[in-house]
Design an enzyme around this catalytic site. Structure first.
Site, PDB file in Angstrom:
ATOM      1  N   ASP A  12       0.809  -1.223   0.000  1.00 20.70           N
ATOM      2  CA  ASP A  12       0.000   0.000   0.000  1.00 20.70           C
ATOM      3  C   ASP A  12       0.842   1.274   0.000  1.00 20.70           C
ATOM      4  O   ASP A  12       0.457   2.281   0.596  1.00 20.70           O
ATOM      5  CB  ASP A  12      -0.980   0.025   1.192  1.00 20.70           C
ATOM      6  CG  ASP A  12      -1.748  -1.265   1.300  1.00 20.70           C
ATOM      7  OD1 ASP A  12      -2.263  -1.717   0.264  1.00 20.70           O
ATOM      8  OD2 ASP A  12      -1.816  -1.838   2.408  1.00 20.70           O
ATOM      9  N   LYS A  15       2.118   2.154  -5.155  1.00 21.84           N
ATOM     10  CA  LYS A  15       2.916   1.726  -6.308  1.00 21.84           C
ATOM     11  C   LYS A  15       2.165   1.928  -7.618  1.00 21.84           C
ATOM     12  O   LYS A  15       2.736   2.301  -8.633  1.00 21.84           O
ATOM     13  CB  LYS A  15       3.273   0.229  -6.176  1.00 21.84           C
ATOM     14  CG  LYS A  15       4.176  -0.069  -5.002  1.00 21.84           C
ATOM     15  CD  LYS A  15       4.466  -1.552  -4.889  1.00 21.84           C
ATOM     16  CE  LYS A  15       3.288  -2.368  -4.410  1.00 21.84           C
ATOM     17  NZ  LYS A  15       2.832  -2.131  -3.046  1.00 21.84           N
ATOM     18  N   GLY A  39      -4.322  -4.889  -3.774  1.00 24.34           N
ATOM     19  CA  GLY A  39      -5.248  -3.855  -4.236  1.00 24.34           C
ATOM     20  C   GLY A  39      -4.463  -2.707  -4.820  1.00 24.34           C
ATOM     21  O   GLY A  39      -3.536  -2.216  -4.187  1.00 24.34           O
ATOM     22  N   HIS A  40      -4.735  -2.295  -6.053  1.00 24.22           N
ATOM     23  CA  HIS A  40      -4.123  -1.062  -6.514  1.00 24.22           C
ATOM     24  C   HIS A  40      -5.189  -0.171  -7.143  1.00 24.22           C
ATOM     25  O   HIS A  40      -6.062  -0.638  -7.852  1.00 24.22           O
ATOM     26  CB  HIS A  40      -2.920  -1.252  -7.428  1.00 24.22           C
ATOM     27  CG  HIS A  40      -3.008  -2.433  -8.341  1.00 24.22           C
ATOM     28  ND1 HIS A  40      -2.488  -3.656  -8.004  1.00 24.22           N
ATOM     29  CD2 HIS A  40      -3.547  -2.570  -9.562  1.00 24.22           C
ATOM     30  CE1 HIS A  40      -2.713  -4.501  -8.988  1.00 24.22           C
ATOM     31  NE2 HIS A  40      -3.360  -3.872  -9.950  1.00 24.22           N
ATOM     32  N   GLN A 227       2.422  -5.895  -3.060  1.00 18.18           N
ATOM     33  CA  GLN A 227       2.748  -5.951  -1.618  1.00 18.18           C
ATOM     34  C   GLN A 227       4.064  -5.204  -1.330  1.00 18.18           C
ATOM     35  O   GLN A 227       4.412  -4.308  -2.076  1.00 18.18           O
ATOM     36  CB  GLN A 227       2.802  -7.410  -1.120  1.00 18.18           C
ATOM     37  CG  GLN A 227       1.428  -8.069  -1.034  1.00 18.18           C
ATOM     38  CD  GLN A 227       1.028  -8.806  -2.296  1.00 18.18           C
ATOM     39  OE1 GLN A 227       1.839  -9.421  -2.963  1.00 18.18           O
ATOM     40  NE2 GLN A 227      -0.245  -8.738  -2.640  1.00 18.18           N
TER      41      GLN A 227
HETATM   42  P1  IMP Z   1      -2.152 -12.903   2.101  1.00 18.12           P
HETATM   43  O1  IMP Z   1      -1.257 -12.314   1.075  1.00 18.12           O
HETATM   44  O2  IMP Z   1      -3.617 -12.734   1.808  1.00 18.12           O
HETATM   45  O3  IMP Z   1      -1.785 -14.319   2.430  1.00 18.12           O
HETATM   46  O4  IMP Z   1      -1.923 -12.075   3.459  1.00 18.12           O
HETATM   47  C1  IMP Z   1      -0.710 -12.164   4.192  1.00 18.12           C
HETATM   48  C2  IMP Z   1      -0.355 -10.813   4.821  1.00 18.12           C
HETATM   49  O5  IMP Z   1      -0.003  -9.904   3.784  1.00 18.12           O
HETATM   50  C3  IMP Z   1      -1.501 -10.156   5.596  1.00 18.12           C
HETATM   51  O6  IMP Z   1      -0.941  -9.437   6.687  1.00 18.12           O
HETATM   52  C4  IMP Z   1      -2.097  -9.199   4.590  1.00 18.12           C
HETATM   53  O7  IMP Z   1      -2.755  -8.128   5.208  1.00 18.12           O
HETATM   54  C5  IMP Z   1      -0.840  -8.739   3.874  1.00 18.12           C
HETATM   55  N1  IMP Z   1      -1.111  -8.299   2.489  1.00 18.12           N
HETATM   56  C6  IMP Z   1      -1.382  -9.078   1.428  1.00 18.12           C
HETATM   57  N2  IMP Z   1      -1.546  -8.329   0.325  1.00 18.12           N
HETATM   58  C7  IMP Z   1      -1.381  -7.055   0.697  1.00 18.12           C
HETATM   59  C8  IMP Z   1      -1.387  -5.809  -0.017  1.00 18.12           C
HETATM   60  O8  IMP Z   1      -1.574  -5.731  -1.248  1.00 18.12           O
HETATM   61  N3  IMP Z   1      -1.156  -4.710   0.738  1.00 18.12           N
HETATM   62  C9  IMP Z   1      -0.899  -4.758   2.062  1.00 18.12           C
HETATM   63  N4  IMP Z   1      -0.864  -5.889   2.762  1.00 18.12           N
HETATM   64  C10 IMP Z   1      -1.093  -7.034   2.086  1.00 18.12           C
END
Ligand code: IMP
Length: 443
Positions: A12, A15, A39-40, A227
């Site tokens: 977040d 990017k 999410g973008h 991420q």
């Molecule tokens: P997962 O990727 O859904 O397995 O989540 C694992 C961890 O990564 C969690 O703490 C999520 O909140 C975090 N996370 C996954 N994708 C994002 C993103 O695009 N932005 C911020 N945090 C993320």
């Protein structure tokens, strides 16, 4: 020429805006890891596009590739593509045959496991998209790949092996009832249909070959990391991480182009001017110690729109963390940075950064390697002069020198500490609200 965009913090960082901006000079934008957990938000001509899987470049008529390092949920993919088409765009998206497919049982298991961990320190706070279970199956050599969707026989064979295992896990280990996610016939039917659509729309490629050919033809490639560094499975705050490598090494393994290709290009770290985190895990500079901190956090959260794009969850807020950024700059070998959301800090009556940590009575500039030790770190805060609200659109037009002096000092401090130049400064959500210093494609 390649440009790799990497999140320096916890995801977040904004990017998408930079990918969109510099992606104008790219011919191809490639995602190399993650799936629809990312999410973008891209704002184009005042229109807002919220994407979780389709690369942001696809909003700007670029070829968008989902590399072999990605995990792809075809339901999400086609729903996003249909939505973009309804809004008048014609996204050109290609999928690596080697990318893994998120199946409905992965999503179910992600949620079951989070539920089982609830109330313990092990909860990760995942996005519930099935990301972890899909990468588990990839590493366990029982995954379904995009290429498998094109051959119903292979797909059936793989599902007949793996689905009984998932059913046993759901029923015998967790004591729950398996549902449609374990119905092999229904899965074969639905996913063969996805495969048919992928072939019909000519969306499937051998990613490495496809990219190499385009590069040989002189095209520019942008690698779009999703991420951020601190949720990288190797370099992040394990186990509070995602299951892939958002750091720059992932751009090579996740696409089929060598590290020398990535390394010959630019690697730009995207930095948010403060910190936000969705999900669990330590955050030494988090604003949560007293009412004043919480007020500040609420203000920044509201002003910066710090609510998860995918989940809508409010994000935790903290001051910028320099040990974290030093770690990110080393892991990915940043050649430059972009600092976003500088406008959000305007008008505050204090601005601080975590310059170092104190651990066992000693000051250190870098992060410890274990999450438990990281949680013990106390931030050594450095206070900056505050800067006022200004007309940010005017600043964007006039350029860097029009930024308030204190904001320039803040940027120069970050740049000096990381020993890399600032290429851009984000001062608002629109693409135009960016101060440009360098375009990495011009380097
Ligand atoms: P997962 O990727 O859904 O397995 O989540 C694992 C961890 O990564 C969690 O703490 C999520 O909140 C975090 N996370 C996954 N994708 C994002 C993103 O695009 N932005 C911020 N945090 C993320």
């Amino acid at each position: 020429m390649t440009v790799t965009i990497v999140g320096s913090q916890l995801g977040d960082e904004g990017k998408g805006a930079l990918v969109d901006l510099w992606g104008g000079d790219a011919d191809i934008v490639v995602r190399y890891q993650g799936g629809d957990n990312a999410g973008h938000t891209v704002v184009e001509d005042g229109e807002e596009y919220k994407l979780s899987l389709v690369p942001s470049g696809a909003v700007r008529d670029k070829v968008g590739v989902l590399g072999n390092g990605c995990v792809i949920n075809p339901r999400t993919l086609f729903s996003e593509l249909d939505d973009l088409r309804e809004r008048g765009l014609e996204p050109d998206v290609r999928l690596a045959k080697r990318a893994h497919v998120i199946m409905p049982y992965h999503r179910r298991l992600d949620n079951i496991e989070e539920e089982a961990k609830a109330d313990s320190d092990l909860t990760v706070g995942t996005t519930g998209r099935g990301i972890g279970p899909t990468y588990e199956d990839k590493a366990g050599r029982r995954g379904i790949r995009v290429g498998d969707l094109l051959d119903p026989e292979v797909l059936r064979q793989r599902l007949e092996y793996v689905v009984p295992q998932k059913r046993a896990l759901i029923e015998d280990v967790y004591g729950l009832e398996a549902g449609e996610e374990c119905d092999i016939e229904a899965l074969v039917e639905e996913f063969t249909e996805f495969g048919r659509r992928l072939s019909e729309e000519d969306m499937v490629v051998n990613c490495g070959d496809f990219l190499a050919e385009r590069r040989d033809a002189g095209e520019n490639v942008m690698f779009e990391g999703a991420q951020g560094t601190l949720i990288d499975i190797d370099h992040g705050s394990y186990p509070y991480v995602t299951s892939s490598n958002p750091t720059a090494g992932g751009a090579s393994t996740g696409t089929g182009l060598g590290p020398t290709v990535v390394g010959q290009g630019e690697v730009v770290g995207i930095v948010k001017a403060y910190l936000s985190r969705v999900g669990e895990g330590p955050m030494p500079t988090e604003l949560k110690d007293d009412d004043r901190d919480e007020e500040l956090a609420d203000f920044i959260r509201e002003k910066g729109g710090e609510f998860g794009t995918v989940t809508g969850r409010p994000r935790r807020i903290g001051w910028l963390d320099l040990p974290m950024l030093r770690h990110a700059a080393r892991v990915s070998g940043f050649t430059g940075i972009a600092v976003n959301h500088l406008d959000v800090l305007a008008g505050l009556d204090e601005v601080k950064v975590g310059h170092a940590y104190e651990l066992d009575g000693e000051e250190r500039l870098t992060m410890p390697a274990t999450t438990e030790r990281w949680a013990e770190c106390e931030p050594v805060l450095k206070e900056f002069e505050t800067w006022p609200e200004v007309d940010w659109s005017e600043v964007a037009e006039e350029g860097y020198e029009a930024l308030p002096d204190a904001a320039q000092d803040y940027l120069e401090y970050i740049s000096d500490e990381l020993d890399v130049p600032v290429y851009a400064v984000g001062i608002g959500p629109d693409r135009e609200q960016t101060v440009h210093l360098e375009n990495p494609f011009d380097k």
